[in-house]
Design a protein around this motif. Sequence first.
Motif, PDB file in Angstrom:
ATOM      1  N   THR A   1       0.405   4.067   1.029  1.00 19.58           N
ATOM      2  CA  THR A   1       0.252   4.905   2.218  1.00 19.58           C
ATOM      3  C   THR A   1       0.756   4.225   3.493  1.00 19.58           C
ATOM      4  O   THR A   1       1.591   4.771   4.209  1.00 19.58           O
ATOM      5  CB  THR A   1      -1.228   5.307   2.400  1.00 19.58           C
ATOM      6  N   CYS A   2       0.240   2.972   3.742  1.00 20.19           N
ATOM      7  CA  CYS A   2       0.585   2.338   5.016  1.00 20.19           C
ATOM      8  C   CYS A   2       1.561   1.170   4.855  1.00 20.19           C
ATOM      9  O   CYS A   2       1.932   0.533   5.837  1.00 20.19           O
ATOM     10  CB  CYS A   2      -0.679   1.871   5.729  1.00 20.19           C
TER      11      CYS A   2
ATOM     12  N   CYS B   1      -6.671  -1.174  -0.307  1.00 20.42           N
ATOM     13  CA  CYS B   1      -6.270  -1.225   1.095  1.00 20.42           C
ATOM     14  C   CYS B   1      -7.475  -0.880   1.958  1.00 20.42           C
ATOM     15  O   CYS B   1      -8.006   0.225   1.857  1.00 20.42           O
ATOM     16  CB  CYS B   1      -5.119  -0.267   1.374  1.00 20.42           C
TER      17      CYS B   1
ATOM     18  N   CYS C   1      -6.714   2.018   4.554  1.00 18.89           N
ATOM     19  CA  CYS C   1      -6.631   3.380   4.010  1.00 18.89           C
ATOM     20  C   CYS C   1      -7.835   3.733   3.135  1.00 18.89           C
ATOM     21  O   CYS C   1      -7.978   4.871   2.711  1.00 18.89           O
ATOM     22  CB  CYS C   1      -5.364   3.549   3.176  1.00 18.89           C
TER      23      CYS C   1
ATOM     24  N   CYS D   1       0.862  -1.185   0.000  1.00 18.15           N
ATOM     25  CA  CYS D   1       0.000   0.000   0.000  1.00 18.15           C
ATOM     26  C   CYS D   1       0.900   1.238   0.000  1.00 18.15           C
ATOM     27  O   CYS D   1       1.795   1.357   0.833  1.00 18.15           O
ATOM     28  CB  CYS D   1      -0.897   0.017   1.225  1.00 18.15           C
TER      29      CYS D   1
END
Length: 473
Positions: free
Chosen positions: A87-88, A118, A121, A85
Amino acid sequence: MGCAEVIALDQVRARQHWTTLRQRLHERFDRWLDQLEAALPESEPTLGGVSETIWALRQQLTGGIAETIVCHTHPEEQHRQQRLCPTCARLLPARGPVPRCVETMVGAVELKRPYFYCQLCHAGSYPLDEVLGVCAGRMQPDIQQAAVDLATEIPYETASTLFGRLTGIPVSSERLHTFTHQVAEGLSVVEVAPSREEIDRRVGQVAAGRFRRPVLVLGIDGAYVPSRPASARGRRPGQARRRARRARWRHEWREAKGFRFYLLDGERIVHLLSWHQVYTEEQLGEALAQVKKAGLIPEDHVRLCVVADGAEWIWKHVQALFPNACQVLDYYHCAEYLHKVAKAQYGQTVQALEWVEATLSRLYLGKLGTVLGGLRRMQPTSDEARKAIDNCWIYLNEHRGRTNYGTLRRGGYPLGSGGMESANKFICHVRLKRSGAWWYEESSNQMLALRCAKYNGTFAHVFTRSQHQKADS
Ligand SMILES: [Zn+2]
């Protein structure tokens, strides 16, 4: 040695890759030939008949070729099983594949690509779309660019019809409006201007083999464009689309103020930069200041010269921004003042014509003092004549330093702003003055900005910029 082997191996791989792709392309072509066979006229066809049949099927052939090639690229993204992902950084498994059809200039292209979502997110992504540079929306940038290119030349309705007929891709006039708006939104003069390098290149071409620095002309002038007030935008209850209702507003002519920088190369004009907008005198001054601040004008390598009519505000900006420029009062504007005097004083007579010719010759030879003295000594034949004579005297006297036409001519400077008039025509009038077309200020300014970009040679650059902005937002 080892290095050479790796290259050789890569070449073999590339060769195999291409052989496989070629095979696929042949298969695709065979399928298209089946379609063509079914569509061709049975009896002896004419050339026109053959052409028409292929024309109708061409997008399927070229789109199919594009699709086959695209399917063969980026194998790691086509078959990706998992991704982190963005973002995370959680590991996400592939879902799908999810089909998507996009339109390009060569036809429709079907994509099948893995999807990653995800749940933490709440964000999904298609890595294949990213590496392929596929943009949001069905119509891809190549179509949008070609469509806007056309819509900046001819009215939206006509552009829509012609675009469909010539490309086989239907684009409604509403979409054309939207695309044009997206490309033109928020454009400033510096964004549609050529780079300093490009300007230097053009200056260098004109300067080559010359003893004197080339004359760079700045023309400033206004052109009237048909406008409608923002209040015309309105919506009746139950009406889905916003549409201006003719009866509720009065059209008006508003001044698009513009400037153009161009080089004189003998009789020829070499265009550098145009900018026209419906706006105030102050805003034109700001736009000129931006050009100056961006360092776009190579003042040390040219002889800068400003040509304009008598408007006070124009000379104010020129004096503030380009104090060393040679200032020229448009000779043809002078001539208008003289014609007014002649008509009021002598009526429609041979004497009137003779007086204008003699006075113009004196101006042309740089004898302004003689002309002013002559005007002073004239015995007005009527009140109207007195007024015309006074106006003319005041006008010529006010612009004393700008009428040395004899010296200017010998220096290779222009006496009139013919270059500005043609810019008004091909940037403003050609597209904006159409029967029945009345423009909102915003729309006319966007259209003007795009047309300036075209003539400045920056249209493709401006389009790319708008695509990046869309991608970032
Ligand atoms: Zn995440």
